[in-house]
Design a protein around this motif. Structure first.
Motif, PDB file in Angstrom:
ATOM      1  N   THR A  77       5.500   3.415   5.706  1.00  0.00           N
ATOM      2  CA  THR A  77       6.622   4.290   5.404  1.00  0.00           C
ATOM      3  C   THR A  77       7.706   3.550   4.630  1.00  0.00           C
ATOM      4  N   LEU A  78       7.939   2.290   4.991  1.00  0.00           N
ATOM      5  CA  LEU A  78       8.906   1.484   4.262  1.00  0.00           C
ATOM      6  C   LEU A  78       8.498   1.344   2.795  1.00  0.00           C
ATOM      7  N   GLY A  79       7.212   1.080   2.548  1.00  0.00           N
ATOM      8  CA  GLY A  79       6.731   0.963   1.179  1.00  0.00           C
ATOM      9  C   GLY A  79       6.911   2.247   0.389  1.00  0.00           C
ATOM     10  N   VAL A  80       6.623   3.382   1.019  1.00  0.00           N
ATOM     11  CA  VAL A  80       6.804   4.678   0.342  1.00  0.00           C
ATOM     12  C   VAL A  80       8.270   4.894  -0.003  1.00  0.00           C
ATOM     13  N   THR A  81       9.155   4.575   0.940  1.00  0.00           N
ATOM     14  CA  THR A  81      10.592   4.773   0.708  1.00  0.00           C
ATOM     15  C   THR A  81      11.083   3.915  -0.446  1.00  0.00           C
ATOM     16  N   VAL A  82      10.625   2.666  -0.506  1.00  0.00           N
ATOM     17  CA  VAL A  82      11.011   1.785  -1.614  1.00  0.00           C
ATOM     18  C   VAL A  82      10.547   2.374  -2.952  1.00  0.00           C
ATOM     19  N   ALA A  83       9.337   2.960  -2.958  1.00  0.00           N
ATOM     20  CA  ALA A  83       8.815   3.549  -4.191  1.00  0.00           C
ATOM     21  C   ALA A  83       9.620   4.770  -4.614  1.00  0.00           C
ATOM     22  N   LEU A  84      10.046   5.567  -3.624  1.00  0.00           N
ATOM     23  CA  LEU A  84      10.772   6.791  -3.941  1.00  0.00           C
ATOM     24  C   LEU A  84      12.246   6.543  -4.219  1.00  0.00           C
ATOM     25  N   LEU A 119       0.835  -1.209   0.000  1.00  0.00           N
ATOM     26  CA  LEU A 119       0.000   0.000   0.000  1.00  0.00           C
ATOM     27  C   LEU A 119       0.869   1.258   0.000  1.00  0.00           C
ATOM     28  N   GLY A 120       1.900   1.274   0.847  1.00  0.00           N
ATOM     29  CA  GLY A 120       2.816   2.419   0.868  1.00  0.00           C
ATOM     30  C   GLY A 120       3.549   2.577  -0.448  1.00  0.00           C
ATOM     31  N   PHE A 121       3.938   1.446  -1.041  1.00  0.00           N
ATOM     32  CA  PHE A 121       4.632   1.480  -2.331  1.00  0.00           C
ATOM     33  C   PHE A 121       3.732   2.095  -3.400  1.00  0.00           C
ATOM     34  N   ALA A 122       2.458   1.667  -3.426  1.00  0.00           N
ATOM     35  CA  ALA A 122       1.520   2.184  -4.426  1.00  0.00           C
ATOM     36  C   ALA A 122       1.306   3.682  -4.241  1.00  0.00           C
ATOM     37  N   CYS A 123       1.148   4.122  -2.990  1.00  0.00           N
ATOM     38  CA  CYS A 123       0.948   5.553  -2.731  1.00  0.00           C
ATOM     39  C   CYS A 123       2.190   6.354  -3.112  1.00  0.00           C
ATOM     40  N   GLY A 124       3.358   5.780  -2.833  1.00  0.00           N
ATOM     41  CA  GLY A 124       4.593   6.475  -3.191  1.00  0.00           C
ATOM     42  C   GLY A 124       4.752   6.651  -4.687  1.00  0.00           C
ATOM     43  N   ARG A 125       4.283   5.665  -5.454  1.00  0.00           N
ATOM     44  CA  ARG A 125       4.382   5.754  -6.907  1.00  0.00           C
ATOM     45  C   ARG A 125       3.315   6.686  -7.500  1.00  0.00           C
ATOM     46  N   LEU A 126       2.126   6.700  -6.906  1.00  0.00           N
ATOM     47  CA  LEU A 126       1.010   7.461  -7.482  1.00  0.00           C
ATOM     48  C   LEU A 126       1.027   8.931  -7.071  1.00  0.00           C
ATOM     49  N   MET A 127       1.397   9.199  -5.814  1.00  0.00           N
ATOM     50  CA  MET A 127       1.339  10.568  -5.305  1.00  0.00           C
ATOM     51  C   MET A 127       2.690  11.253  -5.502  1.00  0.00           C
ATOM     52  N   LYS A 128       2.670  12.517  -5.855  1.00  0.00           N
ATOM     53  CA  LYS A 128       3.897  13.264  -6.127  1.00  0.00           C
ATOM     54  C   LYS A 128       4.301  14.068  -4.894  1.00  0.00           C
ATOM     55  N   ILE A 129       4.461  13.392  -3.762  1.00  0.00           N
ATOM     56  CA  ILE A 129       4.867  14.046  -2.511  1.00  0.00           C
ATOM     57  C   ILE A 129       6.364  13.815  -2.331  1.00  0.00           C
ATOM     58  N   PRO A 130       7.151  14.865  -2.087  1.00  0.00           N
ATOM     59  CA  PRO A 130       8.608  14.692  -1.958  1.00  0.00           C
ATOM     60  C   PRO A 130       8.979  13.838  -0.749  1.00  0.00           C
ATOM     61  N   GLU A 131      10.150  13.229  -0.815  1.00  0.00           N
ATOM     62  CA  GLU A 131      10.601  12.333   0.253  1.00  0.00           C
ATOM     63  C   GLU A 131      10.767  13.051   1.583  1.00  0.00           C
ATOM     64  N   SER A 132      11.000  14.364   1.539  1.00  0.00           N
ATOM     65  CA  SER A 132      11.150  15.126   2.782  1.00  0.00           C
ATOM     66  C   SER A 132       9.896  15.050   3.644  1.00  0.00           C
ATOM     67  N   GLY A 133       8.775  14.720   3.029  1.00  0.00           N
ATOM     68  CA  GLY A 133       7.540  14.597   3.795  1.00  0.00           C
ATOM     69  C   GLY A 133       7.540  13.427   4.764  1.00  0.00           C
ATOM     70  N   LEU A 134       8.510  12.515   4.638  1.00  0.00           N
ATOM     71  CA  LEU A 134       8.593  11.359   5.531  1.00  0.00           C
ATOM     72  C   LEU A 134       9.291  11.691   6.847  1.00  0.00           C
TER      73      LEU A 134
END
Length: 284
Positions: free
Chosen positions: A211-218, A17-32
């Protein structure tokens, strides 16, 4: 296998889920940044405190079991740390994260539900003992090695004080010490505080996994580092084999304790490896 799959799938589902959100949403990594702060300083310490403080202190004193399992974890840490030093040409900070990767099982999130489902209530005490002392070992080694590997040139006395300060003020260590003290004193927090601790405890895993999923996507992985297969072999094969053989050689442990320790050692690397890498901004 059905109970194991049912318990394990949600963890990987949250990462996806985090990976999908990281790929779809254009939020910079600093937001983590604030999310990482919340995980390390606010959510995970209550998780550790609650798990440890709920265990009777007399059951936390099986020193033969503690020393055997912790020594095995230390041995595999040294192996992965050595691999890390070799591939990074002596980078202690990156080597420390790799050492944790090869030795720290997912004993906090996956350990308790999986051992309980597979082995029953008799696995509770060895599960908690491994969680407490593996965590204390690795949460002490990492701040020590991070201070040792710092590029800042300071006198030995100041370095020693810095290491001790980082060890004893690390939020994971503070929570562990507080949990042991609460178990010893049979202390229960007031109802309002206990409710808040339970809320924070429940938030730790889903937020950290997301958060891990988002980081992997970014930060897409373009290739597999050369050292990764070696660390995975140490973690998933050597660690459980070493635990199983050593506990049987020492002898005197109930079979369910040996099976619990082996299952805990066979779990994949803990999410806390990623959290530590983020905290020290090394080998992320």
């Amino acid at each position: 296998m059905s109970p194991v799959i049912s318990l394990a799938f949600p963890f990987f589902g949250l990462i996806l889920l985090g990976f999908a959100c990281g790929r779809l949403m254009k939020i910079p990594e600093s937001g983590l940044a604030w999310m990482n702060f919340f995980i390390i300083y606010v959510a995970l310490p209550p998780l550790f405190f609650k798990l440890i403080s709920a265990t009777p202190i007399e059951e936390l004193a099986n020193w033969r079991f503690i020393l055997t399992t912790t020594l095995c974890t230390y041995v595999v840490f040294c192996l992965s740390f050595g691999v890390g030093l070799l591939v990074t040409r002596g980078n202690i900070k990156e080597g420390a994260i790799q050492g944790v990767f090869g030795s720290y099982s997912n004993i906090g999130y996956m350990g308790p539900p999986l051992t309980l489902a597979a082995l029953g209530p008799g696995s509770n005490v060895p599960t908690v003992l491994i969680f407490v002392f593996d965590s204390m070992l690795l949460f002490t080694l990492v701040p020590f090695l991070m201070a040792l590997g710092s590029t800042e040139k300071v006198p030995l006395r100041e370095t020693t004080m810095l290491v001790l300060k980082r060890i004893f003020t690390h939020p994971f260590n503070v929570a562990t010490f507080a949990g042991v003290a609460a178990a010893f004193l049979h202390w229960q927090p007031p109802q309002a505080i206990d409710t808040m601790l339970n809320l924070l405890k429940g938030s730790a895993a889903p937020i950290a996994l997301f958060t891990l999923g988002v980081t992997v996507a970014l930060r897409p992985l373009t290739n597999v580092p050369l050292e990764m297969p070696f660390h995975l072999l140490i973690k998933l094969a050597l660690h459980p084999l070493l635990i199983f053989v050593t506990l049987n050689m020492v002898g005197g442990f109930p079979p369910i304790w040996i099976l619990t320790a082996t299952l805990m050692a066979a779990l994949p690397p803990a999410l806390n490896v990623y959290i530590m890498a983020r905290q020290y901004d090394t080998y992320v």
